[in-house]
Structures are given as structure tokens and as C-alpha cells.
Motif scaffolding. Sequence first.
Motif, PDB file in Angstrom:
ATOM      1  N   ILE A 192      43.266  42.356  25.229  1.00  0.00           N
ATOM      2  CA  ILE A 192      41.949  42.939  25.492  1.00  0.00           C
ATOM      3  C   ILE A 192      42.112  43.956  26.614  1.00  0.00           C
ATOM      4  O   ILE A 192      42.517  43.600  27.729  1.00  0.00           O
ATOM      5  N   MET A 193      41.807  45.208  26.336  1.00  0.00           N
ATOM      6  CA  MET A 193      42.001  46.250  27.326  1.00  0.00           C
ATOM      7  C   MET A 193      41.072  46.019  28.511  1.00  0.00           C
ATOM      8  O   MET A 193      39.886  45.722  28.342  1.00  0.00           O
ATOM      9  N   ARG A 194      41.612  46.145  29.695  1.00  0.00           N
ATOM     10  CA  ARG A 194      40.913  45.728  30.909  1.00  0.00           C
ATOM     11  C   ARG A 194      39.681  46.572  31.222  1.00  0.00           C
ATOM     12  O   ARG A 194      38.787  46.137  31.948  1.00  0.00           O
ATOM     13  N   ASP A 195      39.591  47.800  30.665  1.00  0.00           N
ATOM     14  CA  ASP A 195      38.431  48.666  30.918  1.00  0.00           C
ATOM     15  C   ASP A 195      37.328  48.492  29.880  1.00  0.00           C
ATOM     16  O   ASP A 195      36.340  49.247  29.892  1.00  0.00           O
ATOM     17  N   THR A 196      37.467  47.513  28.985  1.00  0.00           N
ATOM     18  CA  THR A 196      36.439  47.250  27.985  1.00  0.00           C
ATOM     19  C   THR A 196      35.131  46.887  28.678  1.00  0.00           C
ATOM     20  O   THR A 196      35.076  45.988  29.508  1.00  0.00           O
ATOM     21  N   TYR A 197      34.073  47.615  28.332  1.00  0.00           N
ATOM     22  CA  TYR A 197      32.774  47.486  29.008  1.00  0.00           C
ATOM     23  C   TYR A 197      31.923  46.464  28.268  1.00  0.00           C
ATOM     24  O   TYR A 197      31.539  46.674  27.107  1.00  0.00           O
ATOM     25  N   VAL A 198      31.639  45.338  28.920  1.00  0.00           N
ATOM     26  CA  VAL A 198      30.945  44.225  28.267  1.00  0.00           C
ATOM     27  C   VAL A 198      29.906  43.626  29.206  1.00  0.00           C
ATOM     28  O   VAL A 198      29.837  43.951  30.393  1.00  0.00           O
ATOM     29  N   GLU A 199      29.132  42.723  28.656  1.00  0.00           N
ATOM     30  CA  GLU A 199      28.171  41.961  29.444  1.00  0.00           C
ATOM     31  C   GLU A 199      28.880  40.770  30.077  1.00  0.00           C
ATOM     32  O   GLU A 199      29.455  39.928  29.375  1.00  0.00           O
ATOM     33  N   ILE A 200      28.842  40.697  31.410  1.00  0.00           N
ATOM     34  CA  ILE A 200      29.435  39.566  32.130  1.00  0.00           C
ATOM     35  C   ILE A 200      28.310  38.606  32.479  1.00  0.00           C
ATOM     36  O   ILE A 200      27.361  39.001  33.183  1.00  0.00           O
ATOM     37  N   PRO A 201      28.334  37.371  31.986  1.00  0.00           N
ATOM     38  CA  PRO A 201      27.228  36.436  32.210  1.00  0.00           C
ATOM     39  C   PRO A 201      26.831  36.338  33.682  1.00  0.00           C
ATOM     40  O   PRO A 201      27.652  36.052  34.548  1.00  0.00           O
ATOM     41  N   GLY A 202      25.558  36.631  33.947  1.00  0.00           N
ATOM     42  CA  GLY A 202      25.028  36.525  35.297  1.00  0.00           C
ATOM     43  C   GLY A 202      25.308  37.714  36.188  1.00  0.00           C
ATOM     44  O   GLY A 202      24.870  37.738  37.349  1.00  0.00           O
ATOM     45  N   HIS A 203      26.017  38.722  35.681  1.00  0.00           N
ATOM     46  CA  HIS A 203      26.409  39.852  36.527  1.00  0.00           C
ATOM     47  C   HIS A 203      26.168  41.211  35.879  1.00  0.00           C
ATOM     48  O   HIS A 203      26.546  42.241  36.449  1.00  0.00           O
ATOM     49  N   GLY A 204      25.562  41.261  34.716  1.00  0.00           N
ATOM     50  CA  GLY A 204      25.294  42.531  34.069  1.00  0.00           C
ATOM     51  C   GLY A 204      26.525  43.119  33.410  1.00  0.00           C
ATOM     52  O   GLY A 204      27.544  42.446  33.222  1.00  0.00           O
ATOM     53  N   GLU A 205      26.459  44.400  33.073  1.00  0.00           N
ATOM     54  CA  GLU A 205      27.549  45.067  32.365  1.00  0.00           C
ATOM     55  C   GLU A 205      28.598  45.604  33.340  1.00  0.00           C
ATOM     56  O   GLU A 205      28.276  46.138  34.395  1.00  0.00           O
ATOM     57  N   ASN A 206      29.853  45.449  32.950  1.00  0.00           N
ATOM     58  CA  ASN A 206      30.951  45.937  33.782  1.00  0.00           C
ATOM     59  C   ASN A 206      32.236  45.883  32.950  1.00  0.00           C
ATOM     60  O   ASN A 206      32.244  45.373  31.831  1.00  0.00           O
ATOM     61  N   ARG A 207      33.329  46.393  33.521  1.00  0.00           N
ATOM     62  CA  ARG A 207      34.623  46.264  32.860  1.00  0.00           C
ATOM     63  C   ARG A 207      35.020  44.793  32.818  1.00  0.00           C
ATOM     64  O   ARG A 207      34.793  44.045  33.775  1.00  0.00           O
ATOM     65  N   ILE A 208      35.670  44.406  31.735  1.00  0.00           N
ATOM     66  CA  ILE A 208      35.915  42.979  31.509  1.00  0.00           C
ATOM     67  C   ILE A 208      36.822  42.366  32.569  1.00  0.00           C
ATOM     68  O   ILE A 208      36.688  41.196  32.917  1.00  0.00           O
ATOM     69  N   ASN A 209      37.744  43.148  33.140  1.00  0.00           N
ATOM     70  CA  ASN A 209      38.624  42.556  34.147  1.00  0.00           C
ATOM     71  C   ASN A 209      37.895  42.253  35.444  1.00  0.00           C
ATOM     72  O   ASN A 209      38.389  41.501  36.277  1.00  0.00           O
ATOM     73  N   THR A 210      36.686  42.809  35.620  1.00  0.00           N
ATOM     74  CA  THR A 210      35.887  42.496  36.804  1.00  0.00           C
ATOM     75  C   THR A 210      35.442  41.037  36.792  1.00  0.00           C
ATOM     76  O   THR A 210      35.218  40.437  37.848  1.00  0.00           O
ATOM     77  N   ALA A 211      35.316  40.444  35.605  1.00  0.00           N
ATOM     78  CA  ALA A 211      34.880  39.046  35.505  1.00  0.00           C
ATOM     79  C   ALA A 211      35.821  38.118  36.253  1.00  0.00           C
ATOM     80  O   ALA A 211      35.390  37.133  36.874  1.00  0.00           O
ATOM     81  N   PHE A 212      37.106  38.418  36.221  1.00  0.00           N
ATOM     82  CA  PHE A 212      38.079  37.576  36.924  1.00  0.00           C
ATOM     83  C   PHE A 212      37.870  37.653  38.434  1.00  0.00           C
ATOM     84  O   PHE A 212      37.922  36.636  39.134  1.00  0.00           O
TER      85      PHE A 212
END
Length: 317
Positions: free
Chosen positions: A106-126
Motif C-alpha cells: 500500500i503506497m504510503r501517500d494513499t489519501y484515505v479516511e483515518i478513523p477519528g482523524h479525518g482524511e490524510n495519507r495512510i502512513n500518518t495513521a501509524f
Amino acid sequence: MRYERQVKKKKRKWKVFLLIILLLVVGAIIYSYFQYKQGVSQSLDKVDNETIVQEEYEFNGEKDRYGGTNVLLLGSDSRGEEKSRADTIMVARYHPDTGSYKLISIMRDTYVEIPGHGENRINTAFALGGPELLRETIKENFDLDIQYYAIVDFQGFVHLVDEAFPKGVRIDVEKKMSENIGVTLEPGVQYLDGEHLLGYVRFRHDAIGDFGRVERQQKVVKQIGSQLTSIQTIPKLPKLIGVVTPFINTNMDTGDMLYIGKDFLSKENRNIDSLRIPVDGSWNDPTINNASVLTIDLEENKAAIHDFLVEQKSPIE
């Protein structure tokens, strides 16, 4: 009397046979344990223990509904930083019924909905919530269940490669690479040690950027898998797990790793099927909040993942 002597003789033979089997099993366990401990000690001797951070994470993963075991693989170069982002995001899948191995990047810049934190790049969830929030993010966006996680420090990757392949891993380097990877790689087929192989999979400063980097990561995983099976590495498996243990944070126990690894190494011509998310034609690359991201067609990528993982059988109810 002769019949009774024959019966007793057969019983003694069976006892001796069972005793030999028992001794072999105990010997194998003892050998594996000492090989594992030797690998751990070998790694600890090479690094400053203070640089190895083994934070305990909550992880509420579940078994894949198609009967497979999914492991969230995260590459990290945090150097002790508390809010590091995942540099590499993969889901490794093993299916015990079919013996198949699959890999989703999964490419780290994939822009998705992070539960409880709105939309951001998926690697931000970590960075925001560790592997558990990243697991929740993948589940919410792609409907993919993940049972285990493994965060691998890049130092562990280097030591594992050097231990498993003293002569290096055979790779066809497609171009000269040097920018921001700490080494210089010349083009051509060559054997790379751990440090140079790490540089190869981290290089991203060319026209295709992260897409090329993800492609090289999958290429290296497949090449390592192929070369491991070709050199009959099963006797070295306990030590290899020991070598990487100080650099890996996981909720898998050693037995699980040995079971999955042994099955892979015990079969010749083991293939690893791979998939990249987002799939071709399903993404755009706008700039949002001064950051370049990948906006994707979620339904198309969700369908691609489930088509990729299905093993010609119905989901487990």
C-alpha cells in the motif's frame, strides 16, 4: 515360549525406535533454541541496545475471512522517534490450506479516511495511533482483516540479509542510484549486501518516485524468497529469526514465525504473488494541504484486493 519371546523382542524394538524419535525431537528443539539465542546475541553485540525500542502496542486484529493469515508488515527507520511514520506498508498473506503466499503493498501517500482523524495519507495513521490505528484504517477503507503486525527496523533488515546471504543477494540494478540512500549503486546484475540492498529498496528519486520504490520492494522480497529456498535455509531458520528479533516488534510468537517460515522454505519454486495499491488507472496525484498525495477509487481498489486474496473458495461464515 518362542512366540512370547518374539512379541517381547518386537516390543523392545518399538521402544528403541520411539526413544530414538524422542531424542531426535528433543535434540532438534535444543538445537533450534540455541541457534535462536545465538542469533539474538549476535545482533545485540553489533548495536547499542538503547537504540532498540520495543514498545508494546495494542492490536485487535482478526483472522482473514477467507481463512488466511494476514500480517501487517511495516518498515521503520524511527531511530527511537515516538511519532515516526511507516516508511513501508505491506500486508503479507499466508493461506495454510493452499500453501500460498501473497503480498500487498500500500503506497504510503494513499489519501484515505483515518478513523477519528479525518482524511490524510495512510502512513500518518501509524504516527497517530501505532499499528492498531493503521489496521483500523485499512479495515475501514479496504475491508481487509489483519491478524498480526510486525514492525521491522531497517537495521534488522540489513543484519538478516548479511546473515542469510554472506555473498549477497543477486539483484539486477536497473540504473545508477545514490541520492539519499547512503550508498552508490551502479547498474547491472550484482550481489548486494544488506546495506546496499536496503539502499536499493529505499531509492525513490527518479521519474516514477514511490511507484518505482514499491516495485523494487516487491522485487527484493520475491528474490530473497527465491534464494532462500534455493540454498536450503531451513536449518538456519531459528538463527535467522534470532538475528532479526531485536529489530522486530510483533504480536506473533516465535512458533508462528517458524511455522510460516518453515512451510515456505520447505517447498521448491515457491511463488509470491504481489499486488500494489492503488492499482493502475485508479488514482490521481493532487496536492492537498501543500502535500502531494494519491487520491484513489476506493471501490475499485477494494475489489482488486479481494479478487487477489480469494483462494477459489467461499468466505468463511
